[in-house]
Design a protein around this motif. Structure first.
Motif, PDB file in Angstrom:
ATOM      1  N   ARG A  27      -5.059  10.822   1.929  1.00  0.00           N
ATOM      2  CA  ARG A  27      -4.460   9.538   2.284  1.00  0.00           C
ATOM      3  C   ARG A  27      -5.368   8.454   1.724  1.00  0.00           C
ATOM      4  N   GLY A  28      -4.795   7.458   1.109  1.00  0.00           N
ATOM      5  CA  GLY A  28      -5.594   6.377   0.552  1.00  0.00           C
ATOM      6  C   GLY A  28      -6.205   6.772  -0.782  1.00  0.00           C
ATOM      7  N   HIS A  29      -7.273   6.089  -1.153  1.00  0.00           N
ATOM      8  CA  HIS A  29      -7.939   6.321  -2.436  1.00  0.00           C
ATOM      9  C   HIS A  29      -9.008   7.389  -2.271  1.00  0.00           C
ATOM     10  N   VAL A  77     -12.536  14.741   5.752  1.00  0.00           N
ATOM     11  CA  VAL A  77     -13.596  13.889   5.217  1.00  0.00           C
ATOM     12  C   VAL A  77     -13.064  12.462   5.182  1.00  0.00           C
ATOM     13  N   ASP A  78     -13.664  11.605   5.995  1.00  0.00           N
ATOM     14  CA  ASP A  78     -13.278  10.199   6.069  1.00  0.00           C
ATOM     15  C   ASP A  78     -14.163   9.422   5.112  1.00  0.00           C
ATOM     16  N   GLY A  88     -20.366   0.027  -4.181  1.00  0.00           N
ATOM     17  CA  GLY A  88     -19.292  -0.308  -5.101  1.00  0.00           C
ATOM     18  C   GLY A  88     -18.364   0.838  -5.447  1.00  0.00           C
ATOM     19  N   ALA A  89     -18.422   1.958  -4.743  1.00  0.00           N
ATOM     20  CA  ALA A  89     -17.518   3.064  -5.010  1.00  0.00           C
ATOM     21  C   ALA A  89     -16.091   2.640  -4.667  1.00  0.00           C
ATOM     22  N   VAL A  90     -15.106   3.205  -5.363  1.00  0.00           N
ATOM     23  CA  VAL A  90     -13.719   2.812  -5.162  1.00  0.00           C
ATOM     24  C   VAL A  90     -12.981   3.697  -4.171  1.00  0.00           C
ATOM     25  N   CYS A  91     -13.614   4.720  -3.639  1.00  0.00           N
ATOM     26  CA  CYS A  91     -12.963   5.601  -2.679  1.00  0.00           C
ATOM     27  C   CYS A  91     -12.853   4.880  -1.343  1.00  0.00           C
ATOM     28  N   GLY A  92     -11.818   5.202  -0.635  1.00  0.00           N
ATOM     29  CA  GLY A  92     -11.637   4.590   0.661  1.00  0.00           C
ATOM     30  C   GLY A  92     -10.516   5.263   1.415  1.00  0.00           C
ATOM     31  N   GLY A  93     -10.389   6.550   1.263  1.00  0.00           N
ATOM     32  CA  GLY A  93      -9.323   7.286   1.920  1.00  0.00           C
ATOM     33  C   GLY A  93      -9.860   8.399   2.788  1.00  0.00           C
TER      34      GLY A  93
END
Length: 104
Positions: A27-29, A77-78, A88-93
């Motif tokens: 879910r999400g990025h 894994v949240d 600055g990582a683009v993950c956020g899911g």
């Protein structure tokens, strides 16, 4: 990058115990897509990737527990709480990873 399925076959042929981690839901990025695989040996070696960073380290630790207990587990894994976000990582899911122990 080494193919985790090929490495699984070779590890089983050599009589090693390993755990196969597979991303089964996101879910999400997230850094990897559903179906991404990583093989984990008891000594901590890996082949493949389920995303890198702190999340992948959590999967590695959960895989060692699955090997000790001899049963599969689904680990969530949240990545919203991943310290890499501050860098600055683009993950956020959120991703769910099935971890299956193999071998004798």
């Amino acid at each position: 990058m080494e193919d985790p399925i090929l490495q699984l076959h070779e590890a089983l042929q050599a009589g090693e115990r390993v755990a196969l981690a597979t991303v089964v839901h996101t879910r999400g990025h997230c850094p990897r897509e559903v179906g991404a695989k990583m093989l984990i040996w008891r000594d901590g070696r890996i082949a493949g990737s389920v995303g890198g960073g702190c999340g992948e380290n959590r999967i590695r630790l959960a895989a060692l527990t699955a090997l000790d207990e001899g049963r599969p587990v689904v680990e969530q894994v949240d990545l919203l709480d991943d310290p890499a976000l501050d860098e600055g990582a683009v993950c956020g899911g959120v991703m769910e990873v099935l971890i299956e122990p193999f071998g004798s």
